[in-house]
Design an enzyme around this catalytic site. Structure first.
Site, PDB file in Angstrom:
ATOM      1  N   ALA A 281      41.332 -44.293 119.921  1.00  0.00           N
ATOM      2  CA  ALA A 281      42.228 -43.275 119.385  1.00  0.00           C
ATOM      3  C   ALA A 281      41.831 -41.866 119.810  1.00  0.00           C
ATOM      4  O   ALA A 281      42.610 -40.937 119.653  1.00  0.00           O
ATOM      5  CB  ALA A 281      42.264 -43.361 117.859  1.00  0.00           C
ATOM      6  N   LYS A 282      40.602 -41.717 120.313  1.00  0.00           N
ATOM      7  CA  LYS A 282      40.089 -40.421 120.799  1.00  0.00           C
ATOM      8  C   LYS A 282      40.327 -39.303 119.793  1.00  0.00           C
ATOM      9  O   LYS A 282      40.842 -38.232 120.130  1.00  0.00           O
ATOM     10  CB  LYS A 282      40.693 -40.095 122.157  1.00  0.00           C
ATOM     11  CG  LYS A 282      40.318 -41.113 123.232  1.00  0.00           C
ATOM     12  CD  LYS A 282      40.920 -40.769 124.577  1.00  0.00           C
ATOM     13  CE  LYS A 282      40.505 -41.781 125.628  1.00  0.00           C
ATOM     14  NZ  LYS A 282      41.099 -43.121 125.404  1.00  0.00           N
ATOM     15  N   ARG A 283      39.887 -39.546 118.567  1.00  0.00           N
ATOM     16  CA  ARG A 283      40.016 -38.555 117.509  1.00  0.00           C
ATOM     17  C   ARG A 283      38.954 -37.473 117.668  1.00  0.00           C
ATOM     18  O   ARG A 283      38.049 -37.582 118.478  1.00  0.00           O
ATOM     19  CB  ARG A 283      39.891 -39.214 116.146  1.00  0.00           C
ATOM     20  CG  ARG A 283      40.924 -40.290 115.850  1.00  0.00           C
ATOM     21  CD  ARG A 283      42.336 -39.788 116.018  1.00  0.00           C
ATOM     22  NE  ARG A 283      43.327 -40.687 115.431  1.00  0.00           N
ATOM     23  CZ  ARG A 283      44.607 -40.648 115.697  1.00  0.00           C
ATOM     24  NH1 ARG A 283      45.077 -39.764 116.561  1.00  0.00           N
ATOM     25  NH2 ARG A 283      45.449 -41.486 115.119  1.00  0.00           N
TER      26      ARG A 283
END
Length: 268
Positions: free
Chosen positions: A96-98
């Site tokens: 999700a590359k938060r």
């Protein structure tokens, strides 16, 4: 992180592979499926993933949030179904590359871990310690973006900061943060990072397969402790039928994964 490392190790040693199956739905390529988009996604990927797990060809999956979210609520529910189905069978990495601070970061962490039920999530370190901290839990694993596989990675990650490159500073910080790292197989940084972290930091290694990453070089770089790492292949497995004429998607995917594991298993 230690619990996650042990889970990674146990699964990889049991299957004798650290291959991770990346799940990136593309509506146009879901061959042989019918119905609404959510059902088509789950039907397609359940058949492939069930077979890969049954045959012991993978030890993790990596569903990509954006590829599901592009299809709206149906896509999100399909993502929930995928994680729910496999979280008790293998290691689930939510890509999700938060990366945000305070209550926003905490909300993203709750989404990934408490709502979806993932074991791990990918995180951007750009905003620093307080943007990574919400994702660091005793029984979960945050994979911090370090040296990624895209061409534009050179814009910032390769920049010299004093005596070190930016990605090297991120790798050093991961030891303090107790996180994993995302390191692309298309870069030559894997050996360097494995050495810096004494090959004790779990690496998520995308770029194998259609992106042209060097599998042999990757395996050599992590050979002293391969079971804690995950080498990811996505479309090269999911859509292997495109290059394997006459085979149905699940059978073609199995053949592709088996082919990758012929090299990987030399290190187990």
């Amino acid at each position: 992180m230690e619990k996650s490392k042990q889970m990674l190790k146990n699964l990889a040693e049991s299957a004798k592979t650290n291959l991770c199956f990346g799940i990136d739905p593309s509506f146009e390529k879901l061959k042989g499926t019918e119905g609404e988009i959510g059902q088509r996604i789950t039907n397609y990927y359940f058949e492939i993933t069930d077979l890969l797990i049954k045959e012991g060809q993978i030890s993790a999956i990596k569903p990509n949030y954006a590829f599901f979210a592009q299809y709206g609520f149906e896509g999100i529910m399909a993502l929930k179904s995928v994680i729910s189905r496999y979280k008790n069978q293998t290691f689930v990495i939510l890509d999700a590359k938060r990366g945000d601070i305070g209550k926003t970061g905490l909300a993203y962490a709750k989404e990934a871990y408490d709502f979806f039920g993932a074991h791990a999530v990918t995180v951007s370190p750009y905003m620093g310690t307080d943007s990574v901290a919400p994702f660091v839990r005793e029984d979960k694993l945050a994979y911090v973006l370090c040296r990624t596989s895209n061409e534009g990675a050179k814009d910032f990650q390769e920049q010299q900061i004093g005596s070190k490159k930016l990605y090297e500073l991120v790798a050093q910080k991961s030891i303090v943060w107790k996180t994993g790292l995302v390191v692309g197989a298309t870069s030559d940084a894997i050996a360097d990072i494995a050495k810096m972290t004494k090959n004790q930091t779990p690496l998520l290694i995308p770029g194998i397969g259609s992106q042209g990453g060097d599998l042999d070089a990757t395996l050599k770089a992590i050979k002293t402790n391969p079971a804690i790492h995950r080498i990811n292949a996505s479309s090269s497995i999911a859509f292997a039928y495109e290059k394997r004429a006459g085979l149905k998607p699940a059978k073609a995917a199995l053949e592709e994964a088996t082919s990758l594991n012929e090299k990987i298993r030399k290190y187990f």
